[in-house]
Write a protein that holds these residues in place. Structure first.
Motif, PDB file in Angstrom:
ATOM      1  N   LEU A 178       0.960  -1.174   0.079  1.00 44.62           N
ATOM      2  CA  LEU A 178      -0.003  -0.254  -0.093  1.00 44.62           C
ATOM      3  C   LEU A 178       0.770   1.363  -0.040  1.00 44.62           C
ATOM      4  O   LEU A 178       0.580   2.311  -0.737  1.00 44.62           O
ATOM      5  N   SER A 179       1.855   1.386   0.898  1.00 39.30           N
ATOM      6  CA  SER A 179       2.731   2.444   0.949  1.00 39.30           C
ATOM      7  C   SER A 179       3.485   2.712  -0.430  1.00 39.30           C
ATOM      8  O   SER A 179       3.795   3.800  -0.446  1.00 39.30           O
ATOM      9  N   ARG A 180       3.696   1.636  -1.147  1.00 37.43           N
ATOM     10  CA  ARG A 180       4.541   1.730  -2.275  1.00 37.43           C
ATOM     11  C   ARG A 180       3.577   1.808  -3.612  1.00 37.43           C
ATOM     12  O   ARG A 180       3.975   2.222  -4.785  1.00 37.43           O
ATOM     13  N   SER A 181       2.184   1.782  -3.190  1.00 35.51           N
ATOM     14  CA  SER A 181       1.253   1.934  -4.507  1.00 35.51           C
ATOM     15  C   SER A 181       1.542   1.137  -5.623  1.00 35.51           C
ATOM     16  O   SER A 181       1.343   1.328  -6.808  1.00 35.51           O
ATOM     17  N   GLU A 182       1.916  -0.315  -5.082  1.00 33.01           N
ATOM     18  CA  GLU A 182       2.182  -1.407  -6.083  1.00 33.01           C
ATOM     19  C   GLU A 182       1.103  -1.841  -6.655  1.00 33.01           C
ATOM     20  O   GLU A 182       1.056  -2.074  -7.817  1.00 33.01           O
ATOM     21  N   HIS A 183      -0.230  -1.910  -6.050  1.00 33.27           N
ATOM     22  CA  HIS A 183      -1.436  -2.242  -6.727  1.00 33.27           C
ATOM     23  C   HIS A 183      -2.678  -1.226  -6.342  1.00 33.27           C
ATOM     24  O   HIS A 183      -2.281  -0.432  -5.339  1.00 33.27           O
ATOM     25  N   GLY A 184      -3.574  -1.532  -6.915  1.00 34.29           N
ATOM     26  CA  GLY A 184      -4.853  -0.552  -6.347  1.00 34.29           C
ATOM     27  C   GLY A 184      -5.255  -0.852  -4.848  1.00 34.29           C
ATOM     28  O   GLY A 184      -5.232  -2.006  -4.423  1.00 34.29           O
ATOM     29  N   PRO A 185      -5.589  -0.036  -4.168  1.00 33.29           N
ATOM     30  CA  PRO A 185      -5.720  -0.227  -2.721  1.00 33.29           C
ATOM     31  C   PRO A 185      -6.977  -1.153  -2.422  1.00 33.29           C
ATOM     32  O   PRO A 185      -6.920  -2.049  -1.702  1.00 33.29           O
ATOM     33  N   ASP A 186      -7.885  -1.139  -3.410  1.00 25.98           N
ATOM     34  CA  ASP A 186      -9.014  -1.808  -3.223  1.00 25.98           C
ATOM     35  C   ASP A 186      -8.596  -3.347  -3.485  1.00 25.98           C
ATOM     36  O   ASP A 186      -9.021  -4.235  -2.803  1.00 25.98           O
ATOM     37  N   LEU A 187      -7.803  -3.808  -4.445  1.00 28.21           N
ATOM     38  CA  LEU A 187      -7.188  -5.054  -4.798  1.00 28.21           C
ATOM     39  C   LEU A 187      -6.492  -5.525  -3.754  1.00 28.21           C
ATOM     40  O   LEU A 187      -6.483  -6.744  -3.269  1.00 28.21           O
ATOM     41  N   THR A 188      -5.592  -4.726  -3.266  1.00 27.55           N
ATOM     42  CA  THR A 188      -4.795  -5.126  -2.138  1.00 27.55           C
ATOM     43  C   THR A 188      -5.505  -5.375  -0.980  1.00 27.55           C
ATOM     44  O   THR A 188      -5.293  -6.510   0.072  1.00 27.55           O
ATOM     45  N   LEU A 189      -6.438  -4.792  -0.657  1.00 30.02           N
ATOM     46  CA  LEU A 189      -7.371  -5.036   0.731  1.00 30.02           C
ATOM     47  C   LEU A 189      -8.154  -6.337   0.311  1.00 30.02           C
ATOM     48  O   LEU A 189      -8.039  -7.253   1.327  1.00 30.02           O
ATOM     49  N   ASP A 190      -8.704  -6.614  -0.879  1.00 34.11           N
ATOM     50  CA  ASP A 190      -9.534  -7.686  -1.005  1.00 34.11           C
ATOM     51  C   ASP A 190      -8.561  -9.062  -1.042  1.00 34.11           C
ATOM     52  O   ASP A 190      -8.920 -10.074  -0.466  1.00 34.11           O
ATOM     53  N   SER A 191      -7.547  -8.915  -1.602  1.00 31.11           N
ATOM     54  CA  SER A 191      -6.495 -10.015  -1.646  1.00 31.11           C
ATOM     55  C   SER A 191      -6.197 -10.225  -0.098  1.00 31.11           C
ATOM     56  O   SER A 191      -5.970 -11.396   0.428  1.00 31.11           O
ATOM     57  N   TYR A 192      -5.835  -9.009   0.635  1.00 24.51           N
ATOM     58  CA  TYR A 192      -5.462  -9.484   2.015  1.00 24.51           C
ATOM     59  C   TYR A 192      -6.267 -10.180   2.708  1.00 24.51           C
ATOM     60  O   TYR A 192      -6.189 -11.112   3.407  1.00 24.51           O
ATOM     61  N   LEU A 193      -7.597  -9.503   2.684  1.00 23.17           N
ATOM     62  CA  LEU A 193      -8.701 -10.122   3.524  1.00 23.17           C
ATOM     63  C   LEU A 193      -8.940 -11.806   3.218  1.00 23.17           C
ATOM     64  O   LEU A 193      -9.174 -12.612   4.039  1.00 23.17           O
ATOM     65  N   LEU A 194      -8.870 -11.938   2.038  1.00 23.10           N
ATOM     66  CA  LEU A 194      -9.048 -13.434   1.536  1.00 23.10           C
ATOM     67  C   LEU A 194      -7.914 -14.343   2.126  1.00 23.10           C
ATOM     68  O   LEU A 194      -8.195 -15.529   2.500  1.00 23.10           O
ATOM     69  N   ARG A 195      -6.705 -14.018   1.842  1.00 19.80           N
ATOM     70  CA  ARG A 195      -5.516 -14.774   2.245  1.00 19.80           C
ATOM     71  C   ARG A 195      -5.398 -14.778   3.738  1.00 19.80           C
ATOM     72  O   ARG A 195      -5.219 -15.666   4.552  1.00 19.80           O
ATOM     73  N   ALA A 196      -5.837 -13.547   4.677  1.00 14.34           N
ATOM     74  CA  ALA A 196      -5.860 -13.720   6.183  1.00 14.34           C
ATOM     75  C   ALA A 196      -7.152 -14.703   6.460  1.00 14.34           C
ATOM     76  O   ALA A 196      -6.654 -15.428   7.552  1.00 14.34           O
ATOM     77  N   LEU A 197      -8.009 -14.881   5.895  1.00 22.45           N
ATOM     78  CA  LEU A 197      -9.087 -15.609   6.216  1.00 22.45           C
ATOM     79  C   LEU A 197      -8.676 -17.101   5.957  1.00 22.45           C
ATOM     80  O   LEU A 197      -9.033 -17.895   6.610  1.00 22.45           O
ATOM     81  N   ALA A 198      -8.024 -17.247   4.912  1.00 27.99           N
ATOM     82  CA  ALA A 198      -7.374 -18.440   4.373  1.00 27.99           C
ATOM     83  C   ALA A 198      -6.584 -19.076   5.671  1.00 27.99           C
ATOM     84  O   ALA A 198      -6.398 -20.180   6.017  1.00 27.99           O
ATOM     85  N   ILE A 199      -5.628 -18.373   6.058  1.00 22.76           N
ATOM     86  CA  ILE A 199      -4.544 -18.563   6.964  1.00 22.76           C
ATOM     87  C   ILE A 199      -5.364 -18.939   8.355  1.00 22.76           C
ATOM     88  O   ILE A 199      -5.045 -19.860   9.023  1.00 22.76           O
ATOM     89  N   ALA A 200      -6.574 -18.315   8.688  1.00 23.10           N
ATOM     90  CA  ALA A 200      -7.160 -18.439   9.870  1.00 23.10           C
ATOM     91  C   ALA A 200      -8.044 -19.695   9.743  1.00 23.10           C
ATOM     92  O   ALA A 200      -8.600 -20.195  10.783  1.00 23.10           O
TER      93      ALA A 200
END
Length: 245
Positions: free
Chosen positions: A123-145
């Protein structure tokens, strides 16, 4: 009182008294920790800025009766300033740290720590759109859980996909035989986007249309709400950017 060191992400802070602050941390080795930072709200504090949300720091702490106490802080990742300058990134980061707070406990998870650090850095480096980064994070965090969704085979019976009926209560896409009556159906391109967000296929994710992004975000939010038992309050403030059609 035992002294220990650990790397940590600052999730949130609360004022304590006139000059102190309670800091909630997700650490690399000790899980979620609540600690007191003495005097950090004074202008002469040496490490107050290092203990703001979204910052990553190398900390020295000693164990207290109810709260640990931070005695040293050295910056590892100064992501807060860059994230705070962009509203979309800032709202996405708030949703991320809220999710991390809800998904982790004292026993900790190195995977959750590394995932959050990577997402905030991105997010800090603007590597991808913030919405995509957030949705990817949520899916992967839920998967880890332990709540990994399926966006290919039927999440209920395992029938090979592709499938376009999605039921978050059943864990993702479902086949025609398993889909309850009235189950919502999504475009195959949205299913592809969801799979890409879960796996980290950024070429596919960034090529998605605004419609697919919007539909995928709604599914991700519903999936997170279902497993966390109540919605993430920060999601209501998330700024969703436009995407190419």
């Amino acid at each position: 009182m035992p002294v220990y060191r650990d790397d940590a992400v600052v999730l949130r802070t609360h004022k304590l008294g006139e000059a102190d602050r309670i800091v909630t941390l997700l650490t690399r080795r000790h899980g979620k920790v609540r600690a007191v930072a003495r005097g950090v709200r004074r202008t002469a504090s040496k490490f107050g800025s290092r203990l703001e949300p979204f910052m990553v720091a190398d900390l020295q702490l000693y164990e207290g009766r109810s709260l640990d106490v931070i005695t040293q802080a050295e910056t590892i990742g100064a992501y807060g300033a860059e994230i705070s300058q962009d509203y979309a990134a800032y709202t996405a980061a708030n949703a991320m740290v809220e999710a991390a707070d809800r998904l982790t406990e004292a026993e900790g998870s190195l995977q959750q720590y590394l995932l959050l650090v990577g997402a905030l850095r991105s997010l800090s480096r603007s590597e991808h759109g913030p919405d995509l980064t957030l949705d990817s994070y949520l899916l992967r965090a839920l998967a880890i859980a332990g709540w990994a969704p399926s966006f290919e085979d039927c999440s209920r019976c395992g029938t090979a996909g592709p499938h376009t009926a999605v039921v978050v209560q059943l864990g993702g896409v479902v086949c025609g035989d398993c889909a309850p009556p009235g189950s919502p159906r999504i475009a195959p391109t949205t299913v592809d986007l969801l799979g890409a967000l879960l796996s980290g296929d950024w070429n596919v994710a960034e090529a998605a249309s605004a419609r697919d992004r919007s539909q995928a975000s709604g599914i991700v939010a519903a999936y997170a709400q279902w497993h966390l038992e109540r919605g993430l309050r920060s999601l209501t403030h998330v700024s969703r950017g436009a995407a190419p059609e």
